[in-house]
Design an enzyme around this catalytic site. Sequence first.
Site, mmCIF file in Angstrom:
data_model
loop_
_atom_site.group_PDB
_atom_site.id
_atom_site.type_symbol
_atom_site.label_atom_id
_atom_site.label_comp_id
_atom_site.label_asym_id
_atom_site.label_seq_id
_atom_site.Cartn_x
_atom_site.Cartn_y
_atom_site.Cartn_z
ATOM 1 N N LYS A 77 0.836 -1.199 0.000
ATOM 2 C CA LYS A 77 0.000 0.000 0.000
ATOM 3 C C LYS A 77 0.874 1.253 0.000
ATOM 4 C CE LYS A 77 -3.734 -0.484 2.478
ATOM 5 N NZ LYS A 77 -4.298 -0.713 3.833
ATOM 6 N N SER A 847 14.812 -42.259 -11.746
ATOM 7 C CA SER A 847 13.607 -41.484 -11.512
ATOM 8 C C SER A 847 13.430 -41.376 -10.004
ATOM 9 C CB SER A 847 12.405 -42.177 -12.157
ATOM 10 O OG SER A 847 11.236 -41.495 -11.806
HETATM 11 P P1 ADP Z 1 -7.620 -2.398 3.686
HETATM 12 O O1 ADP Z 1 -6.175 -2.685 3.663
HETATM 13 O O2 ADP Z 1 -8.403 -3.326 4.531
HETATM 14 O O3 ADP Z 1 -8.174 -2.224 2.311
HETATM 15 P P2 ADP Z 1 -7.400 0.446 3.895
HETATM 16 O O4 ADP Z 1 -6.230 0.925 4.651
HETATM 17 O O5 ADP Z 1 -7.285 0.472 2.428
HETATM 18 O O6 ADP Z 1 -7.796 -0.993 4.421
HETATM 19 O O7 ADP Z 1 -8.613 1.340 4.345
HETATM 20 C C1 ADP Z 1 -9.921 0.990 4.064
HETATM 21 C C2 ADP Z 1 -10.667 2.134 3.435
HETATM 22 O O8 ADP Z 1 -10.586 3.286 4.232
HETATM 23 C C3 ADP Z 1 -10.114 2.576 2.105
HETATM 24 O O9 ADP Z 1 -10.617 1.836 1.068
HETATM 25 C C4 ADP Z 1 -10.619 3.985 1.997
HETATM 26 O O10 ADP Z 1 -11.899 3.980 1.457
HETATM 27 C C5 ADP Z 1 -10.660 4.424 3.427
HETATM 28 N N1 ADP Z 1 -9.546 5.317 3.685
HETATM 29 C C6 ADP Z 1 -8.301 5.012 4.098
HETATM 30 N N2 ADP Z 1 -7.532 6.108 4.203
HETATM 31 C C7 ADP Z 1 -8.307 7.160 3.850
HETATM 32 C C8 ADP Z 1 -8.085 8.558 3.734
HETATM 33 N N3 ADP Z 1 -6.905 9.118 4.014
HETATM 34 N N4 ADP Z 1 -9.114 9.311 3.342
HETATM 35 C C9 ADP Z 1 -10.305 8.761 3.061
HETATM 36 N N5 ADP Z 1 -10.575 7.457 3.140
HETATM 37 C C10 ADP Z 1 -9.587 6.649 3.537
HETATM 38 MG MG MG Z 2 -7.737 -0.969 1.012
#
Ligand code: ADP
Ligand code: MG
Length: 958
Positions: A77, A847
């Site tokens: 990520k 084998s």
């Molecule tokens: P996972 O690894 O389970 O997918 P994430 O870290 O991607 O979890 O977070 C889940 C959701 O939270 C994301 O898909 C997004 O929609 C929301 N999210 C995370 N960070 C932000 C942010 N900075 N602003 C808005 N939404 C966020």
């Molecule tokens: Mg996610």
Amino acid sequence: MTMINLKIKDNLSISLLLSPLAFDRISCLCILVKIILESKINTYKLGGWMDSIKRVYRYGNGSAEGKAEMKNLLGGKGANLAEMNLIGVPVPPGFTITTDVCTEYNKLGEEKTKEILLAEVKGAIEYIESLTGTKFGSSENPLLVSVRSGARASMPGMMDTILNLGLNESAVAGLVKKTNNPRFVWDSYRRFVQMYGDVVLGLKPVSKEDEDPFEVIIHKVKAEKGVKEDLQLTTEDLQKLVVLFKKAVKDNTGNDFPDDPWEQLWGAVFAVFNSWNNDRAKYYRALNNIPEEWGTAVNVQAMVFGNMGETSATGVAFTRDAATGENLFTGEYLINAQGEDVVAGIRTPQQITLTGSQRWAELAGVSEDDRISRYPSLEEAMSEVFRQLVDIQEKLENHYKDMQDLEFTIQDGKLWLLQTRNGKRTGAAMVKIAMDLLREGKIDEKTALLRMEPNKLDELLHPVFNNQALAKAKVIAKGLPASPGAATGQIVFFADEAEEWAAQGEKVILCRIETSPEDLRGMNVAKGILTARGGMTSHAAVVARGMGKCCVSGAGTIVIDYKARKMTVDDKVYKEGEWISLNGSTGQVLEGKIETQIPEMCGDFEKIMELAEKYTQMSVRTNADTPNDAQVARNFGAKGIGLTRTEHMFFEGDRIMAMREMILADDEDGRRKALDKILPLQRRDFEGIFTAMDGFPVTIRLLDPPLHEFLPHEDTNQFEMAKEMGIELQNVKEKVSSLHEQNPMLGHRGCRLGITYPEITEIQARAIIEAALNVKKIGIKAVPEIMIPLIGTVKEFTMQEEIIRNVAETVFAERGDRIEYQVGTMIEIPRAALTADLIAESAEFFSYGTNDLTQMTFGYSRDDAGKFLTVYLQKGILKNDPFQILDQEGVGQLVRIGNERGRKTRPNLKIGICGEHGGEPSSVEFCHSVGMNYVSCSPFRVPIARVAAAQAAIKNPR
Ligand code: ADP
Ligand code: MG
Ligand code: MG
């Protein structure tokens, strides 16, 4: 002697004990010590002092300290958030705390870790503040952040995320003033308290039965108001929720909900690190072979808000269809929503594209009018943002050159990307997407091949469950995923009844405590096989894989009662005739009838196989005991047979009688009488196999019957044998008990049988040579390779070889014709590998029988290892089941030694493998690396082995 103290830093000094003679060298030594220390400091972390390790990587506004290649350090990520910045995709600014810190944290604990992170995290927060024009902890203009997990390999939903962090009563007031949108602010706050309470303060329920205390409160408030949807809650309702939530926190933990944003932040950071070790994450890692020591990164990122009203939204999307691979942008979104709302199933998500939306409406039975008014696509609802999203998804896919899985949020009409990763996909989609990308010129042939997860190809070869039906089904037990595929049918407990039912057109699942050769016909007609005992190489498992039939083995919680014709799982009884289903790919046993479908064998599957053919440096053969198996494997591209187990030919029908007669015979005469019955049957089988393999080599192993598998143990069978042989039942019983071995796996089997009863080897050699000459007459080329099993000494080999060659010459003389053939051996006893140089003086091929070789190298009985192997895996003594994945460290050494010594004597020695490992991708890669000529596996694993072999050749050409 002189003692010198070198003080490096307050808390570290080095003492050197030096003789006077060495004294003049001290300055030299000091410099050396300094150099060594300095270079060490860059690689090791010595507590918190004096290190120059970078632990925090920032990104924002089109620049980033990290990049996509840094997944190991930043997690998938974090690395991709950085990369998206670098290629001009709009991403809220933030920073990533590295995966190494997770490892440090596990050693040092919270206080120390916080100390070493403090300055960098403070700086990074200031960085976000400067880019967003907000301030963390401010009550007028607060910076809110998300704190997100992110490991090297994506583990979707396994770890924890916290949104809207930084809120407290005064920040709420400031934000209400700033946005003039109190509902949004209170919605964000109640979400934050809930997530923080769950994840950091530990209110999240542990078991599935317990409810989330916050959800209970929400339900209650909604019920009191008489509303159904979260969106119907007013600002006042949300305020009330916050009060109730905080009370729940106080009641449960005894502490007040933390108001200080810094306290919140540290709490969240460590909670994310801790989530690496939650049960879900552990289970997922075990399932996907992700190492424990990797750790997760922590991503802290400025919030953007999809819950600001009708011009805001949040969603997820795939650049191509992850189920079918179709090149169609797909995805779902929700207006005025945040975070996981889309996937949480609270509201019905809407489709992103118009096409997707219309397809969805048709499946869901929603009218076009309804669709437009209640569930419009993003394409219709926010056409400008949609166009931007389409551009970005294209840009991302072109950049990563693979199908992407995206997360995005729209805040008041502005689009932000929050995540991108290579999307998970089905086996069919995997093949289609790779071939499409190749045709589109985005990747080359080698990359397309490397995109294959070989094991996933299996899905393309067996019937599969209908996904929707599967989601609704109840799992009643779990066993080993012994043979993949989906099976649904009625429970039967006996092989003959399976046949009777099947003859009447019923679908049956044969449920046995364990199976034996007598069950073969029943297994053959069953849709699937379930056993309560036995491992991945149990009779049921091996036979089922050979048949390409779904099998779940060793489902230990199932208690089978043959007499009462029922089985019991946790007090629930399943009777004969009731429906159950098996998922041979996961080992799940499910209740009831589940719809299955034949997966489509698309043209791209064939194309991938052609590519594999082009790059591979090993050939793939098959293990086949019948002409039918041989034909199936040929169709999958097998280039010969690596193992025909002649005793398996006798599991069927009346043949087992002849076999038993031979085993039970008192003397050579008796054995010859029985063998005369066997000869024509074997000859016919060999003719069939030679015909199916026309021109390709066929390795035939001489008899290696585990005697106990063939002996008649049940009264009826013993009676039958007595009648057949014209002797007393009592005689049969005595014979059976005299043949009983304490340890049959190490007993009178393999070439030991041929040494004690040479006539067995004679007859088999005759059947092989005669069959080859017979098919030659009708224009078919037979290439027999006669394989002597269970050799431990060279003498065993040469004695058996002599018999074979004599018989061959006799038959050639009788027929006035000859053929080419080879005599070689299976290497399955450690001593054979160690003395390979001697054995290769006579043997023309090797084998590796890695099932037995593993059994004898570890000293684990294959049939009994199930009891302790699971514990060994849990305790980390073994990383994998060595009967499934070749143990390269131990057994692999014997293979290397065998190859080296064998080829020293006979440089062109042909070498292959015929154990179960021959179809397991990492083992196939090993076989390539040690210079084998071929691998051999069960017919349905041939395509997998072909792709794995090609991948090995691409990664490591030889
Ligand atoms: P996972 O690894 O389970 O997918 P994430 O870290 O991607 O979890 O977070 C889940 C959701 O939270 C994301 O898909 C997004 O929609 C929301 N999210 C995370 N960070 C932000 C942010 N900075 N602003 C808005 N939404 C966020
Ligand atoms: Mg996610
Ligand atoms: Mg063996």
